[in-house]
Design a protein around this motif. Structure first.
Motif, PDB file in Angstrom:
ATOM      1  N   VAL A   1       3.086  13.560  -1.687  1.00  0.00           N
ATOM      2  CA  VAL A   1       3.257  12.872  -2.960  1.00  0.00           C
ATOM      3  C   VAL A   1       2.049  11.966  -3.199  1.00  0.00           C
ATOM      4  CG1 VAL A   1       4.686  11.245  -4.263  1.00  0.00           C
ATOM      5  CG2 VAL A   1       5.757  12.885  -2.706  1.00  0.00           C
ATOM      6  N   VAL A   2       1.285  12.282  -4.238  1.00  0.00           N
ATOM      7  CA  VAL A   2       0.149  11.438  -4.614  1.00  0.00           C
ATOM      8  C   VAL A   2       0.247  11.099  -6.099  1.00  0.00           C
ATOM      9  CG1 VAL A   2      -1.428  12.299  -2.826  1.00  0.00           C
ATOM     10  CG2 VAL A   2      -1.335  13.431  -5.049  1.00  0.00           C
ATOM     11  N   GLU A   3      -0.463  10.078  -6.495  1.00  0.00           N
ATOM     12  CA  GLU A   3      -0.436   9.649  -7.887  1.00  0.00           C
ATOM     13  C   GLU A   3      -1.071  10.715  -8.772  1.00  0.00           C
ATOM     14  OE1 GLU A   3      -0.647   6.454  -5.012  1.00  0.00           O
ATOM     15  OE2 GLU A   3      -2.129   7.976  -5.463  1.00  0.00           O
TER      16      GLU A   3
ATOM     17  N   TYR B   1      -8.536  -1.701   7.062  1.00  0.00           N
ATOM     18  CA  TYR B   1      -8.356  -3.147   7.091  1.00  0.00           C
ATOM     19  C   TYR B   1      -7.520  -3.535   5.881  1.00  0.00           C
ATOM     20  CZ  TYR B   1      -9.504  -7.996   7.994  1.00  0.00           C
ATOM     21  OH  TYR B   1      -9.431  -9.330   8.297  1.00  0.00           O
ATOM     22  N   GLU B   2      -6.264  -3.624   6.073  1.00  0.00           N
ATOM     23  CA  GLU B   2      -5.238  -3.819   5.048  1.00  0.00           C
ATOM     24  C   GLU B   2      -5.015  -2.507   4.299  1.00  0.00           C
ATOM     25  OE1 GLU B   2      -5.716  -8.542   4.127  1.00  0.00           O
ATOM     26  OE2 GLU B   2      -6.922  -7.188   2.905  1.00  0.00           O
ATOM     27  N   PRO B   3      -3.807  -2.308   3.759  1.00  0.00           N
ATOM     28  CA  PRO B   3      -3.496  -1.035   3.102  1.00  0.00           C
ATOM     29  C   PRO B   3      -4.286  -0.851   1.804  1.00  0.00           C
ATOM     30  CG  PRO B   3      -1.638  -2.558   2.938  1.00  0.00           C
ATOM     31  CD  PRO B   3      -2.651  -3.220   3.798  1.00  0.00           C
ATOM     32  N   PRO B   4      -4.702   0.384   1.535  1.00  0.00           N
ATOM     33  CA  PRO B   4      -5.369   0.652   0.250  1.00  0.00           C
ATOM     34  C   PRO B   4      -4.353   0.620  -0.881  1.00  0.00           C
ATOM     35  CG  PRO B   4      -5.139   2.677   1.497  1.00  0.00           C
ATOM     36  CD  PRO B   4      -4.643   1.568   2.377  1.00  0.00           C
ATOM     37  N   GLU B   5      -4.863   0.691  -2.120  1.00  0.00           N
ATOM     38  CA  GLU B   5      -4.006   0.525  -3.294  1.00  0.00           C
ATOM     39  C   GLU B   5      -3.244   1.771  -3.707  1.00  0.00           C
ATOM     40  OE1 GLU B   5      -7.955   1.987  -4.585  1.00  0.00           O
ATOM     41  OE2 GLU B   5      -7.347   0.362  -3.267  1.00  0.00           O
ATOM     42  N   SER B   6      -3.576   2.938  -3.126  1.00  0.00           N
ATOM     43  CA  SER B   6      -2.894   4.156  -3.568  1.00  0.00           C
ATOM     44  C   SER B   6      -2.787   5.172  -2.437  1.00  0.00           C
ATOM     45  CB  SER B   6      -3.650   4.788  -4.743  1.00  0.00           C
ATOM     46  OG  SER B   6      -4.883   5.320  -4.296  1.00  0.00           O
ATOM     47  N   VAL B   7      -1.882   6.122  -2.617  1.00  0.00           N
ATOM     48  CA  VAL B   7      -1.735   7.206  -1.650  1.00  0.00           C
ATOM     49  C   VAL B   7      -3.001   8.060  -1.640  1.00  0.00           C
ATOM     50  CG1 VAL B   7      -0.357   9.222  -0.977  1.00  0.00           C
ATOM     51  CG2 VAL B   7       0.769   7.235  -1.997  1.00  0.00           C
ATOM     52  N   THR B   8      -3.566   8.296  -2.814  1.00  0.00           N
ATOM     53  CA  THR B   8      -4.785   9.095  -2.907  1.00  0.00           C
ATOM     54  C   THR B   8      -5.899   8.474  -2.077  1.00  0.00           C
ATOM     55  OG1 THR B   8      -4.173   9.824  -5.119  1.00  0.00           O
ATOM     56  CG2 THR B   8      -6.493  10.038  -4.518  1.00  0.00           C
ATOM     57  N   THR B   9      -6.099   7.187  -2.210  1.00  0.00           N
ATOM     58  CA  THR B   9      -7.131   6.489  -1.445  1.00  0.00           C
ATOM     59  C   THR B   9      -6.821   6.558   0.052  1.00  0.00           C
ATOM     60  OG1 THR B   9      -7.590   5.032  -3.292  1.00  0.00           O
ATOM     61  CG2 THR B   9      -8.286   4.264  -1.127  1.00  0.00           C
ATOM     62  N   PHE B  10      -5.570   6.362   0.416  1.00  0.00           N
ATOM     63  CA  PHE B  10      -5.135   6.450   1.808  1.00  0.00           C
ATOM     64  C   PHE B  10      -5.501   7.813   2.394  1.00  0.00           C
ATOM     65  CE2 PHE B  10      -1.612   7.432   4.824  1.00  0.00           C
ATOM     66  CZ  PHE B  10      -1.790   6.401   5.735  1.00  0.00           C
TER      67      PHE B  10
ATOM     68  N   LEU C   1       2.843   4.367   2.339  1.00  0.00           N
ATOM     69  CA  LEU C   1       1.691   5.255   2.122  1.00  0.00           C
ATOM     70  C   LEU C   1       1.750   6.450   3.060  1.00  0.00           C
ATOM     71  CD1 LEU C   1      -1.107   2.558   1.752  1.00  0.00           C
ATOM     72  CD2 LEU C   1      -0.332   4.116  -0.050  1.00  0.00           C
ATOM     73  N   TYR C   2       2.056   6.180   4.318  1.00  0.00           N
ATOM     74  CA  TYR C   2       2.135   7.244   5.323  1.00  0.00           C
ATOM     75  C   TYR C   2       3.242   8.238   4.976  1.00  0.00           C
ATOM     76  CZ  TYR C   2       2.486   9.501   9.878  1.00  0.00           C
ATOM     77  OH  TYR C   2       2.523  10.420  10.882  1.00  0.00           O
ATOM     78  N   HIS C   3       4.404   7.722   4.618  1.00  0.00           N
ATOM     79  CA  HIS C   3       5.540   8.578   4.269  1.00  0.00           C
ATOM     80  C   HIS C   3       5.213   9.446   3.049  1.00  0.00           C
ATOM     81  CE1 HIS C   3       9.651   9.918   3.690  1.00  0.00           C
ATOM     82  NE2 HIS C   3       9.567   9.508   2.431  1.00  0.00           N
ATOM     83  N   LEU C   4       4.682   8.835   2.010  1.00  0.00           N
ATOM     84  CA  LEU C   4       4.343   9.586   0.797  1.00  0.00           C
ATOM     85  C   LEU C   4       3.257  10.629   1.067  1.00  0.00           C
ATOM     86  CD1 LEU C   4       4.438   6.650  -1.782  1.00  0.00           C
ATOM     87  CD2 LEU C   4       6.042   8.586  -1.644  1.00  0.00           C
TER      88      LEU C   4
END
Length: 171
Positions: A155-157, A103-112, A147-150
């Motif tokens: 690629v993560v933080e 429900y809405e994008p998360p704040e980071s790639v790691t969380t995603f 987020l999906y592309h990274l």
């Protein structure tokens, strides 16, 4: 799959009903980015829809015993929906999950990646729905795509060690 909700109070219920009825999902995790959003979604989804009687809420403000009860109930049910914040991103055994709704994008790639990793552990693919809503829906769509592309590129933080006493106490 990315979805734009214009009237979330009716369209979210219809989306979740479709995931169960048309797509055959039995266990769904819906991640929201705040406890207040979780509370609002829980209030809505406990009143309407196919999963209203098996909708659960899981976040850090709940007492440990309450969270454990939610985890057990969700795991035992044949069909269920659990609305959560980061508390269910990893580590807790809640059984098989068919799909993840963000429900809405998360704040980071790691969380995603962590949130998506909760679903379809038995198969090679993960099904997720990203919900874009409100006046920032276009921006949210771009965030989801980034987020999906990274994530696909690996690629993560970089992990930044920090001190979070509240998390230490809660754990």
């Amino acid at each position: 799959r990315l979805v734009h909700l214009q009237r979330e109070d009716t369209e979210l219920v219809a989306l979740l009903d479709d995931l169960v009825e048309r797509f055959g999902h039995r266990k769904l995790l819906l991640f929201a980015n705040s406890r207040s959003r979780c509370d609002r979604l829980f209030a809505l989804l406990r009143q309407q829809g196919r999963l209203r009687e098996t909708t659960y809420l899981h976040y850090s403000n709940l007492k440990p015993r309450q969270r454990q009860d939610v985890e057990r109930q969700f795991q035992r049910r044949a069909q269920a929906l659990c609305i959560a914040t980061s508390t269910l991103e990893l580590g807790i055994d809640i059984g098989d999950v068919d799909g993840v709704v963000l429900y809405e994008p998360p704040e980071s790639v790691t969380t995603f990646v962590q949130r998506l990793g909760r679903a379809n552990r038995q198969s090679q693919s993960t099904t997720f729905w990203g919900i874009c809503r409100g006046p920032r829906a276009g921006e949210q769509l771009l965030q989801f795509l980034a987020l999906y592309h990274l994530a696909q590129q690996g690629v993560v933080e970089e992990h930044q060690p920090g001190r979070l006493p509240s998390v230490l106490v809660q754990q």
